[in-house]
Design a protein around this motif. Structure first.
Motif, PDB file in Angstrom:
ATOM      1  N   ILE A  72      45.409  43.953  65.894  1.00 38.74           N
ATOM      2  CA  ILE A  72      45.154  42.515  66.041  1.00 38.74           C
ATOM      3  C   ILE A  72      45.743  41.777  64.844  1.00 38.74           C
ATOM      4  CG2 ILE A  72      43.020  42.719  67.391  1.00 38.74           C
ATOM      5  CD1 ILE A  72      41.482  42.292  64.755  1.00 38.74           C
ATOM      6  N   ASN A  73      45.923  40.476  65.024  1.00 40.59           N
ATOM      7  CA  ASN A  73      46.311  39.598  63.929  1.00 40.59           C
ATOM      8  C   ASN A  73      45.093  38.789  63.503  1.00 40.59           C
ATOM      9  OD1 ASN A  73      48.984  40.443  64.203  1.00 40.59           O
ATOM     10  ND2 ASN A  73      49.474  38.802  65.644  1.00 40.59           N
ATOM     11  N   ILE A  74      44.903  38.643  62.201  1.00 38.68           N
ATOM     12  CA  ILE A  74      43.774  37.847  61.726  1.00 38.68           C
ATOM     13  C   ILE A  74      44.271  36.724  60.821  1.00 38.68           C
ATOM     14  CG2 ILE A  74      42.173  39.786  61.841  1.00 38.68           C
ATOM     15  CD1 ILE A  74      42.316  39.840  58.724  1.00 38.68           C
ATOM     16  N   GLN A  75      43.522  35.643  60.791  1.00 35.43           N
ATOM     17  CA  GLN A  75      43.791  34.534  59.889  1.00 35.43           C
ATOM     18  C   GLN A  75      42.728  34.587  58.781  1.00 35.43           C
ATOM     19  OE1 GLN A  75      43.912  30.696  61.752  1.00 35.43           O
ATOM     20  NE2 GLN A  75      44.823  29.707  59.958  1.00 35.43           N
ATOM     21  N   PRO A  76      43.074  35.115  57.615  1.00 36.33           N
ATOM     22  CA  PRO A  76      42.075  35.349  56.561  1.00 36.33           C
ATOM     23  C   PRO A  76      41.266  34.119  56.170  1.00 36.33           C
ATOM     24  CG  PRO A  76      44.090  36.498  56.031  1.00 36.33           C
ATOM     25  CD  PRO A  76      44.390  35.636  57.224  1.00 36.33           C
ATOM     26  N   PHE A  77      41.865  32.927  56.213  1.00 30.98           N
ATOM     27  CA  PHE A  77      41.107  31.742  55.798  1.00 30.98           C
ATOM     28  C   PHE A  77      39.875  31.541  56.675  1.00 30.98           C
ATOM     29  CE2 PHE A  77      40.104  27.232  56.362  1.00 30.98           C
ATOM     30  CZ  PHE A  77      39.683  26.947  55.060  1.00 30.98           C
ATOM     31  N   GLU A  78      40.019  31.785  57.972  1.00 30.79           N
ATOM     32  CA  GLU A  78      38.882  31.610  58.878  1.00 30.79           C
ATOM     33  C   GLU A  78      37.769  32.606  58.565  1.00 30.79           C
ATOM     34  OE1 GLU A  78      38.352  29.243  60.953  1.00 30.79           O
ATOM     35  OE2 GLU A  78      40.322  28.293  60.885  1.00 30.79           O
ATOM     36  N   ILE A  79      38.136  33.843  58.270  1.00 27.78           N
ATOM     37  CA  ILE A  79      37.142  34.849  57.908  1.00 27.78           C
ATOM     38  C   ILE A  79      36.534  34.527  56.540  1.00 27.78           C
ATOM     39  CG2 ILE A  79      36.708  37.321  57.685  1.00 27.78           C
ATOM     40  CD1 ILE A  79      37.704  36.403  60.457  1.00 27.78           C
ATOM     41  N   PHE A  80      37.323  33.893  55.691  1.00 30.39           N
ATOM     42  CA  PHE A  80      36.864  33.494  54.359  1.00 30.39           C
ATOM     43  C   PHE A  80      35.676  32.531  54.416  1.00 30.39           C
ATOM     44  CE2 PHE A  80      37.255  29.574  51.859  1.00 30.39           C
ATOM     45  CZ  PHE A  80      36.968  30.005  50.567  1.00 30.39           C
ATOM     46  N   LYS A  81      35.644  31.647  55.400  1.00 32.49           N
ATOM     47  CA  LYS A  81      34.665  30.552  55.410  1.00 32.49           C
ATOM     48  C   LYS A  81      33.208  31.012  55.403  1.00 32.49           C
ATOM     49  CE  LYS A  81      36.555  28.115  58.788  1.00 32.49           C
ATOM     50  NZ  LYS A  81      36.825  26.986  59.722  1.00 32.49           N
ATOM     51  N   PRO A  82      32.761  31.914  56.289  1.00 33.64           N
ATOM     52  CA  PRO A  82      31.348  32.326  56.222  1.00 33.64           C
ATOM     53  C   PRO A  82      30.994  33.055  54.933  1.00 33.64           C
ATOM     54  CG  PRO A  82      32.535  33.650  57.833  1.00 33.64           C
ATOM     55  CD  PRO A  82      33.435  32.531  57.449  1.00 33.64           C
ATOM     56  N   PHE A  83      31.949  33.823  54.367  1.00 30.01           N
ATOM     57  CA  PHE A  83      31.677  34.519  53.107  1.00 30.01           C
ATOM     58  C   PHE A  83      31.582  33.523  51.950  1.00 30.01           C
ATOM     59  CE2 PHE A  83      33.284  38.067  55.624  1.00 30.01           C
ATOM     60  CZ  PHE A  83      32.381  39.066  55.277  1.00 30.01           C
ATOM     61  N   TYR A  84      32.395  32.486  51.983  1.00 26.29           N
ATOM     62  CA  TYR A  84      32.325  31.448  50.952  1.00 26.29           C
ATOM     63  C   TYR A  84      30.988  30.709  51.036  1.00 26.29           C
ATOM     64  CZ  TYR A  84      33.337  27.203  48.311  1.00 26.29           C
ATOM     65  OH  TYR A  84      33.273  26.158  47.410  1.00 26.29           O
ATOM     66  N   LEU A  85      30.569  30.392  52.263  1.00 25.84           N
ATOM     67  CA  LEU A  85      29.277  29.722  52.439  1.00 25.84           C
ATOM     68  C   LEU A  85      28.128  30.629  52.009  1.00 25.84           C
ATOM     69  CD1 LEU A  85      29.721  27.893  55.880  1.00 25.84           C
ATOM     70  CD2 LEU A  85      29.845  26.920  53.580  1.00 25.84           C
ATOM     71  N   ALA A  86      28.255  31.925  52.275  1.00 25.30           N
ATOM     72  CA  ALA A  86      27.217  32.868  51.844  1.00 25.30           C
ATOM     73  C   ALA A  86      27.138  32.925  50.320  1.00 25.30           C
ATOM     74  CB  ALA A  86      27.505  34.261  52.408  1.00 25.30           C
ATOM     75  N   PHE A  87      28.308  32.882  49.664  1.00 25.37           N
ATOM     76  CA  PHE A  87      28.318  32.857  48.201  1.00 25.37           C
ATOM     77  C   PHE A  87      27.652  31.586  47.666  1.00 25.37           C
ATOM     78  CE2 PHE A  87      30.560  30.829  44.643  1.00 25.37           C
ATOM     79  CZ  PHE A  87      30.099  31.619  43.606  1.00 25.37           C
ATOM     80  N   LEU A  88      28.038  30.430  48.202  1.00 25.72           N
ATOM     81  CA  LEU A  88      27.438  29.163  47.776  1.00 25.72           C
ATOM     82  C   LEU A  88      25.927  29.169  47.993  1.00 25.72           C
ATOM     83  CD1 LEU A  88      29.726  26.188  48.917  1.00 25.72           C
ATOM     84  CD2 LEU A  88      29.264  26.967  46.596  1.00 25.72           C
ATOM     85  N   SER A  89      25.514  29.647  49.160  1.00 21.60           N
ATOM     86  CA  SER A  89      24.093  29.652  49.513  1.00 21.60           C
ATOM     87  C   SER A  89      23.306  30.571  48.581  1.00 21.60           C
ATOM     88  CB  SER A  89      23.918  30.105  50.966  1.00 21.60           C
ATOM     89  OG  SER A  89      24.657  29.262  51.839  1.00 21.60           O
ATOM     90  N   ALA A  90      23.863  31.738  48.298  1.00 23.72           N
ATOM     91  CA  ALA A  90      23.199  32.670  47.384  1.00 23.72           C
ATOM     92  C   ALA A  90      23.130  32.091  45.973  1.00 23.72           C
ATOM     93  CB  ALA A  90      23.944  34.002  47.372  1.00 23.72           C
ATOM     94  N   TYR A  91      24.180  31.371  45.578  1.00 27.42           N
ATOM     95  CA  TYR A  91      24.204  30.757  44.247  1.00 27.42           C
ATOM     96  C   TYR A  91      23.109  29.703  44.124  1.00 27.42           C
ATOM     97  CZ  TYR A  91      26.194  28.817  39.954  1.00 27.42           C
ATOM     98  OH  TYR A  91      26.381  28.407  38.649  1.00 27.42           O
TER      99      TYR A  91
END
Length: 378
Positions: A108-127
């Motif tokens: 498959i082909n993936i677009q890393p930025f899209e996968i990045f978004k929930p992990f970024y929000l998880a980091f912000l939320s945990a912070y």
């Protein structure tokens, strides 16, 4: 926040599933040219969409099983995953339309930025969760801004300024929703804007994407691109009630990227202004329900994540529709849950899974309300 008060969010999940169904139908409709003139089998067209929906649901159930304490305990891991995703596409990605946005995994082909978004929000939320007692200190806010700006630069290097700017937009909106003083946010926004302008001026070859150049040319020459003109024609030709599902004409090569960047124009052509308006109502309801949860819950993790996810949905929806009706330049932002793209759909369902898991841990949330309610109330 009693569980019954999450009713609007549960309804919004059903609406997200409805939007996914709409996307399935409209993507099938947009494939009629391939079926009619390129001899592509109908089942293979349906199979592409079904596979994307299947993986999105797998992602939803997988992340639904991950407890909130995991995200809070391993927040550094979230940060590392974010960096690896965005650096990985610069190293291993391939160019489409002049930008490195995709990684070919052979299967498959993936677009890393899209996968990045929930992990970024998880980091912000945990912070926000871990620093709930001192989050309003200036140095804590500066750290968040620094991280978001580093991610902005990495995405801008693809180049993908529209997505890069969404990181800063969501970050500043989350800070505002979480109660950071407006004056402090305004100062940080001014500083960030100055740095962005400086980067664009000093790094033309690396940072100034084809989108910025095309936008400047558009304003300079006072003209619209053919895609925008065709999108407007499709929207207006649909009238109030539309031509009917499958009967639109814009998909017959008038709009080559209709599955992704111009799916809203096809929806309006086939379902009319009523269909387009109803769609905007659904998005508004989903975003408002997310913000309602964010404002009312005492859990800083849940509050931050729902606010961020709501702002990402708002940004994508506003930009996509703005491009389709001609008030914004063509910058390739998908319509959430509807546009053809497995990475975007997977990202959205992962976010829903994380939110739903946090809501379901109601005993822990109620305990936090009792202990920290006075300290972290918005």
């Amino acid at each position: 926040m009693p569980l019954k008060e999450y009713k609007s969010f549960y309804i919004s999940i059903l609406m997200c599933l409805f939007l996914t169904l709409v996307g399935f139908l409209m993507n099938f409709s947009s494939s009629f040219y391939q079926i009619a003139f390129l001899n592509k089998f109908e089942l293979s067209v349906l199979e592409d969409s079904l596979i994307r929906i299947f993986f999105a649901l797998i992602g939803f159930f997988l992340f639904l099983s991950i407890p909130k304490k995991f995200w809070c305990k391993y927040s550094f891991l979230n940060l590392l995953i974010c960096f690896l995703l965005l650096i990985g596409v610069l190293i291993f990605g391939y160019k489409v339309g002049g930008a490195k946005r995709w990684i070919d995994l052979k299967i498959i082909n993936i677009q890393p930025f899209e996968i990045f978004k929930p992990f970024y929000l998880a980091f912000l939320s945990a912070y926000f969760y871990k620093h709930r007692k001192d989050i309003y200190l200036t140095k804590k806010i500066y750290f968040i801004i620094l991280i978001s700006f580093l991610f902005f630069i990495l995405v801008a290097l693809e180049p993908n300024f529209a997505s890069a700017f969404s990181i800063l937009f969501v970050t500043f909106m989350v800070l505002f929703i979480r109660g950071i003083k407006f004056l402090k946010i305004a100062k940080l926004s001014l500083l960030a804007s100055s740095l962005i302008i400086l980067i664009i001026i000093l790094g033309k070859n690396k940072f100034s994407s084809h989108v910025i150049k095309r936008t400047l040319n558009e304003f300079k020459e006072n003209r619209e691109y053919e895609q925008v003109i065709q999108a407007k024609i499709a929207i207006t030709s649909g009238g109030i009630f539309g031509k009917g599902i499958g009967k639109g004409e814009a998909k017959y090569l008038y709009l080559p990227e209709i599955k992704k960047d111009f799916i809203f124009s096809l929806i309006c052509e086939e379902t009319g202004i009523l269909g387009g308006t109803f769609l905007m109502f659904i998005y508004s309801f989903i975003i408002i329900s997310l913000l309602k949860v964010s404002f009312k819950t005492f859990d800083p993790f849940l509050s931050t994540f729902t606010a961020g996810f709501g702002m990402f949905l708002f940004y994508n929806t506003f930009i996509h529709i703005g491009v389709n009706i001609g008030i914004l330049p063509v910058i390739g932002i998908p319509l959430p849950f509807i546009s053809f793209g497995g990475s975007s759909l997977l990202s959205n369902f992962i976010s829903i899974g994380i939110i739903l898991r946090a809501i379901n841990e109601k005993e822990e949330i109620h305990e936090e309300e009792r202990i920290y309610g006075k300290e972290i109330i918005l």
